[in-house]
Design an enzyme around this catalytic site. Structure first.
Site, PDB file in Angstrom:
ATOM      1  N   ARG A  61      -6.172  16.287 -20.672  1.00 53.54           N
ATOM      2  CA  ARG A  61      -5.693  16.974 -19.371  1.00 53.54           C
ATOM      3  C   ARG A  61      -6.739  17.935 -18.849  1.00 53.54           C
ATOM      4  NH1 ARG A  61      -3.902  15.345 -14.659  1.00 53.54           N
ATOM      5  NH2 ARG A  61      -1.432  14.726 -15.224  1.00 53.54           N
ATOM      6  N   GLN A  92      -7.019  17.752  -5.048  1.00 50.14           N
ATOM      7  CA  GLN A  92      -6.345  18.022  -5.512  1.00 50.14           C
ATOM      8  C   GLN A  92      -5.431  18.179  -6.379  1.00 50.14           C
ATOM      9  OE1 GLN A  92      -5.184  21.530  -7.528  1.00 50.14           O
ATOM     10  NE2 GLN A  92      -3.544  21.818  -5.678  1.00 50.14           N
ATOM     11  N   ASP A 105      -7.893  10.854 -15.637  1.00 44.14           N
ATOM     12  CA  ASP A 105      -7.885   9.204 -15.383  1.00 44.14           C
ATOM     13  C   ASP A 105      -9.007   7.961 -14.705  1.00 44.14           C
ATOM     14  OD1 ASP A 105      -4.823   9.827 -15.061  1.00 44.14           O
ATOM     15  OD2 ASP A 105      -4.781   8.820 -13.709  1.00 44.14           O
ATOM     16  N   GLU A 113       5.807  13.171  -7.733  1.00 46.04           N
ATOM     17  CA  GLU A 113       6.041  14.508  -7.142  1.00 46.04           C
ATOM     18  C   GLU A 113       6.389  14.472  -5.830  1.00 46.04           C
ATOM     19  OE1 GLU A 113       6.294  17.976  -8.413  1.00 46.04           O
ATOM     20  OE2 GLU A 113       5.512  17.117 -10.690  1.00 46.04           O
ATOM     21  N   LYS A 165       0.854  14.218  -0.997  1.00 48.12           N
ATOM     22  CA  LYS A 165       0.167  12.857  -1.593  1.00 48.12           C
ATOM     23  C   LYS A 165       1.556  11.853  -1.095  1.00 48.12           C
ATOM     24  CE  LYS A 165      -2.342  12.340  -4.762  1.00 48.12           C
ATOM     25  NZ  LYS A 165      -3.410  11.313  -5.368  1.00 48.12           N
ATOM     26  N   LEU A 209      -8.619   8.334  -6.599  1.00 49.57           N
ATOM     27  CA  LEU A 209      -8.132   9.222  -7.783  1.00 49.57           C
ATOM     28  C   LEU A 209      -8.611  10.540  -7.312  1.00 49.57           C
ATOM     29  CD1 LEU A 209      -8.726   7.124 -11.244  1.00 49.57           C
ATOM     30  CD2 LEU A 209      -7.748   6.853  -9.876  1.00 49.57           C
ATOM     31  N   ALA A 210      -8.993  10.657  -6.531  1.00 47.53           N
ATOM     32  CA  ALA A 210     -10.159  12.342  -6.893  1.00 47.53           C
ATOM     33  C   ALA A 210      -8.830  12.209  -5.493  1.00 47.53           C
ATOM     34  CB  ALA A 210     -11.371  12.355  -5.677  1.00 47.53           C
ATOM     35  N   SER A 247       1.849   9.540  -6.592  1.00 51.31           N
ATOM     36  CA  SER A 247       2.504  10.815  -7.526  1.00 51.31           C
ATOM     37  C   SER A 247       4.541  10.864  -7.888  1.00 51.31           C
ATOM     38  CB  SER A 247       1.817  11.610  -7.249  1.00 51.31           C
ATOM     39  OG  SER A 247       2.728  12.860  -8.382  1.00 51.31           O
ATOM     40  N   TYR A 295       1.837  19.476  -2.630  1.00 49.79           N
ATOM     41  CA  TYR A 295       1.251  18.590  -3.303  1.00 49.79           C
ATOM     42  C   TYR A 295       1.691  17.409  -2.989  1.00 49.79           C
ATOM     43  CZ  TYR A 295      -0.308  15.526  -7.159  1.00 49.79           C
ATOM     44  OH  TYR A 295      -0.686  14.022  -8.061  1.00 49.79           O
ATOM     45  N   GLY A 304     -12.680  10.174  -7.645  1.00 53.95           N
ATOM     46  CA  GLY A 304     -12.157  11.343  -9.383  1.00 53.95           C
ATOM     47  C   GLY A 304     -12.784  11.056 -10.677  1.00 53.95           C
TER      48      GLY A 304
END
Length: 323
Positions: free
Chosen positions: A186, A85, A13, A129, A155, A82-83, A127, A151, A8
């Site tokens: 971003r 979706q 990032d 999330e 994670k 870091l990669a 994350s 997502y 990523g």
């Protein structure tokens, strides 16, 4: 000279982390999709200014063989995975590819490291999330996960997989549970960049409105440049451990909107269109992090305020759209 491998690397990032590691004297290797090599101006604009100092490798996060070969060739001392979706709203539209790509990609990198570079230190980009539907605020490393999106689920699975490799195989593997972090780099689809670019375009007479969904959702927003510093610090510790990285302050989407538009002398209410189609199927109302552990053990703290972040993003978009 230490060697670092970043998946990523072309993202927000990845670009800031690459700059940081180069400053520290690392040999930096990055994994990109082949399409990035075919269209470097469009796909690698964030790392364009340092591209001649990087070692770029083409691979797919969905191919174990390609990841295995890169790890075998590079033999990195540190790996920053870091990669992913990472666009939450899109994960509802294509939950299968989000979960498959994010989880399998993490598994492939960990397995390759275990077999070909067992002394490599591994960072997984977790994350906030993962917390999702929280019952307490702020959230820290002991707060239970209750993800509310594909997502977030992907994670959480990657977090548990990383912990399993640490406990089962003795790999120096850890996760950074990063709360929302933004910058002028971003992606345009994310709400903060959508707001900053709209403020710039409306100020310049290019657009006349901005369409947003839930204005009351609250997030803990920091600057990506601060957060990649925390990533590096985690891999410099004597023992691997997981850390929440956050500012400790939460603001609503409406707060970001007002701050961005006020910076260019506009009243956001005159241009705002609330679009119910932009609401998530299951919303996360508030995320606010407690980074006390990182402050104590890593000696890390954020340096950019919420207001400074919003203004920096608007100024960058003003400069871009003025051209």
């Amino acid at each position: 000279m230490k060697k670092a491998l970043i998946t990523g690397i072309t993202g927000q990032d990845g670009s800031y982390l690459s700059e940081l590691l180069l400053e520290k004297g690392y040999e930096v290797h990055g994994v990109v999709r082949r399409v990035a090599l075919e269209h470097p101006q469009a796909r690698m604009w964030r790392i364009r200014q340092i591209l001649d100092r990087l070692h770029i490798h083409s691979a797919s996060m969905e191919s174990y063989a390609s990841i295995f070969n890169i790890v075998s060739e590079v033999k990195p001392d540190e790996c920053y995975h870091l990669a992913a979706q990472s666009y939450v709203s899109y994960s509802f539209e294509d939950e299968f590819s989000t979960i498959n790509t994010n989880l399998n990609g993490t598994h492939y990198v960990l397995s390759a490291i275990k077999r070909q570079a067992p002394d490599c230190r591994f960072y997984f980009a977790g994350s906030s999330e993962m917390f999702g539907k929280v019952e307490e605020a702020p959230q820290n490393e002991k707060t239970p996960f209750h993800p509310r999106s594909p997502y977030g689920l992907s994670k959480m699975a990657g977090f548990e997989l990383t912990r399993n490799y640490r406990e089962a195989y003795g790999i120096f593997a850890l996760s950074g549970i990063l709360f929302n972090h933004e910058s002028p780099r971003r992606g345009a689809e994310f709400v903060t960049r959508k707001i900053s670019s709209a403020a710039a375009k409306i100020k310049l007479g290019i657009d006349k409105e901005i369409r947003l969904g839930n204005l009351e959702a609250k997030r803990d927003w920091g600057h990506a440049r601060d957060y990649v510093q925390a990533m590096w610090l985690m891999l410099q510790q004597d023992e691997p451990d997981d850390y929440v990285i956050a500012t400790g302050k939460s603001h609503s989407v409406k707060d970001f909107l007002a701050t961005a538009f006020n910076h260019v002398g506009l009243d956001h209410r005159e241009y705002l269109v609330v679009d119910e189609q932009l609401y998530r199927p299951s919303e996360v109302i508030i995320l606010q992090g407690d980074a006390s552990k990182a402050r104590t053990k890593l000696k890390w703290s954020p340096t950019v305020s919420f207001e400074e972040l919003a203004k920096e993003m608007v100024e960058s978009d003003l400069e871009y759209y003025s051209k």
